[in-house]
Enzyme design. Sequence first.
Site: not given
Ligand code: PLP
Length: 406
Positions: A123, A200, A203, A226, A364
């Site tokens: 992401h 990270d 998900q 999420k 993203c």
């Molecule tokens: N990392 C991953 C894999 C994501 O799917 C997302 C959001 O879609 C993020 C980071 C960013 O999360 P947040 O917008 O809650 O900071």
Amino acid sequence: MALDINKIRNDFPILKQMVHNRPLVYFDNAATTQKPVKVIESMDRIYRETNSNIHRGVHHLSDLTTRHFEEARETIRKFINARHDHEIIFTPGTTAGINLVAFSFGEKYVRQGDEIIISAIEHHSNIVPWQMLCERKGAKLKIIPINDHGELLMDQYEMLFSSETRLVALTHVANSIGTINPVKKMIETAHRHEVPVLIDGAQAVQHGRVDVQDLDADFYIFSGHKMYGPTGIGVLYGKEAILDELPPYQTGGEMVDQVSFEKTTFNRLPFKFEAGTPNYIGGIGLAAAADYLQETGLDEIAAREKDLLEYGNKRLAEIGGLHLFGEAGNKISIMSFILDDIHPYDAGMIIDKYGIAVRTGNHCAQPFMERFGIRGTIRASLVFYNTHQEIDLLCEAVEKVKQMFN
Ligand code: PLP
């Protein structure tokens, strides 16, 4: 035991509504999940009954709310099986947590000529903070490539390490196509090279059990919204020994020990990294979400979502001119697809008219889209409160989209 889907759907009041005169079908769960009554009520209760700023208050309400917030930290510790409460840092979300590490770890350990490894299915939140760090320090980003199924190439991963590698930052589950990366093995590889690993988990935590000690992750980061919790709250887990060594990121109230105009000393963990009034209501709501997931059963959730993915893949594969992306052997219930000659945005807008929420665009993950030579996809991300009937409705809506464009 299989989940009682009627009970589950009753837990989520938003799912009962009509959209464009049709029952809502919510397939945008990778962007954010809906909230069970348990979470909504836990936050409502604090606002109604005990709200007061936490820590250092000597009065009754402050004491109660502080206790609830610190119990929430303990709930999250158990949820991911961290060793210590103070390894749980509350942040505003995954993006904020990654930025914290990119700054603090970067300040302490990254120098000119050093290297950071990420992957081709990250992401943007796990790309840009590292890119900015590399620009600041004159360091270099190295990318683990993927195959056509959207799986990381492990032999190439091993070859990216050098004596200059300072950190691996890797998504546990890819938000664009759902690939589950073999993070435990990848952490082992990095540790053999004496390189720490940030995962990270944005998900991942909502789809199955995560045990940070078993993974041996050095940092593990996720967002509340999420995983059926509130927005504006997330978690950075870090090993005590590493967090202790890092300088603070944001500064101000809460994170200090002694302040004078000459010098400031910093608070102990976890407060060193929680500057300002923390989102204590969010933290309490997040703990309620973790409790909800545990009570529902993470294994049962994973089993139901696997069944939904199998059914969804089978049904979508029957539609001519539909191309699925991301056929990794191990993935979560995300179906990302395109339709011949139809822009994903156009398709998404028509699908919405049938009361179905899907996400369209690059999710993203622009470098991922570039790898496959596409502008974006239509992404249906399913979770345990979704049903086979809803998948059938999506397939009908997709057929309607095709008819309209033909
Ligand atoms: N990392 C991953 C894999 C994501 O799917 C997302 C959001 O879609 C993020 C980071 C960013 O999360 P947040 O917008 O809650 O900071």
